[in-house]
Design an enzyme around this catalytic site. Structure first.
Site, PDB file in Angstrom:
ATOM      1  N   GLU A 181       6.779  -3.658   5.848  1.00 46.73           N
ATOM      2  CA  GLU A 181       7.968  -3.819   6.479  1.00 46.73           C
ATOM      3  C   GLU A 181       7.845  -2.445   7.446  1.00 46.73           C
ATOM      4  O   GLU A 181       8.560  -2.451   8.600  1.00 46.73           O
ATOM      5  CB  GLU A 181       9.317  -3.794   5.740  1.00 46.73           C
ATOM      6  CG  GLU A 181      10.546  -4.084   6.410  1.00 46.73           C
ATOM      7  CD  GLU A 181      11.722  -4.503   5.555  1.00 46.73           C
ATOM      8  OE1 GLU A 181      11.595  -4.078   4.406  1.00 46.73           O
ATOM      9  OE2 GLU A 181      12.807  -4.412   6.088  1.00 46.73           O
ATOM     10  N   ARG A 220       0.833  -3.964 -11.525  1.00 41.64           N
ATOM     11  CA  ARG A 220       1.304  -4.707 -12.314  1.00 41.64           C
ATOM     12  C   ARG A 220       0.429  -5.823 -12.835  1.00 41.64           C
ATOM     13  O   ARG A 220       0.615  -6.728 -13.575  1.00 41.64           O
ATOM     14  CB  ARG A 220       2.817  -4.814 -12.290  1.00 41.64           C
ATOM     15  CG  ARG A 220       3.720  -3.783 -12.696  1.00 41.64           C
ATOM     16  CD  ARG A 220       5.148  -3.702 -12.062  1.00 41.64           C
ATOM     17  NE  ARG A 220       4.825  -3.589 -10.685  1.00 41.64           N
ATOM     18  CZ  ARG A 220       5.881  -4.005  -9.658  1.00 41.64           C
ATOM     19  NH1 ARG A 220       6.759  -4.683 -10.117  1.00 41.64           N
ATOM     20  NH2 ARG A 220       5.758  -3.964  -8.350  1.00 41.64           N
TER      21      ARG A 220
END
Ligand code: AMP
Length: 176
Positions: A99, A62
């Site tokens: 994560e 994006r």
């Protein structure tokens, strides 16, 4: 309505995507509004003016959408920072921690000549991990990551702090 209000109205938040607990900022709805996109380009060019920008590096995928448009408007080259395995020529690589697990991003070795002042462009600043990794790619090319430019910043994730610790300025148009 201010530009910030218009952007907030146009971005939709999808709860629990891609996993439970994440409030996903979906910018696809922003791109359905060409006049608003044009305003964002003009505002971004304005905000970047003081930085003597020589190159814009956009983060897949994006970050490509507006990054290339802003670079064209500023008359500076646009460089793609891509996920591993997508770029065909010789690349610099940077692996960083997510994560869960790790991710690798790449940039063509010949995309930026050394000593250039580079802007990192992405849509949303979350933890800042991706942008720090991208800034390391710029440094590997011998150039200077001066500022990160985002449409939106998720302030509660403190990505700004991580970037500022790495001596990279942060510009974001809207904040959540
Ligand atoms: P970061 O945690 O800053 O490294 O973000 C990794 C990538 O995921 C960036 O390209 C962000 O644009 C995207 N991202 C992270 N969190 C969100 C979110 N809540 N909504 C939309 N995009 C996100």
């Amino acid at each position: 309505m201010t530009l910030t209000e218009k952007i907030k109205e146009a971005i939709r938040t999808i709860p629990d995507f891609p996993e439970v607990g994440i409030q996903y900022k979906d910018i696809s709805t922003l791109f359905l509004k060409p006049e608003l996109i044009n305003e964002i380009i003009i505002e971004s060019v304005d905000l970047l003016q003081p930085y003597n920008v020589e190159v814009i590096a956009g983060i897949e995928s994006r970050g490509f959408l507006l990054g290339a448009a802003i670079a064209a408007k500023m008359q500076v080259p646009f460089v793609m920072v891509r996920k591993a395995g997508k770029l065909p020529a010789k690349t610099y690589q940077e692996t960083y921690h997510l994560e869960y697990g790790t991710a690798t991003i790449e940039m063509h070795c010949d995309a930026i000549s050394s000593g250039k002042r580079v802007v990192l462009f992405d849509d949303v600043l979350a933890t800042g991990g991706t942008l720090v990794a991208a800034s390391n790619l710029i440094k590997k090319a011998g150039s200077i990551p001066v500022v990160a430019c985002l449409i939106a910043e998720l302030e509660f994730l403190n990505g700004r702090q991580i970037l500022e610790n790495a001596e990279i300025g942060v510009i974001s148009i809207v904040k959540y």
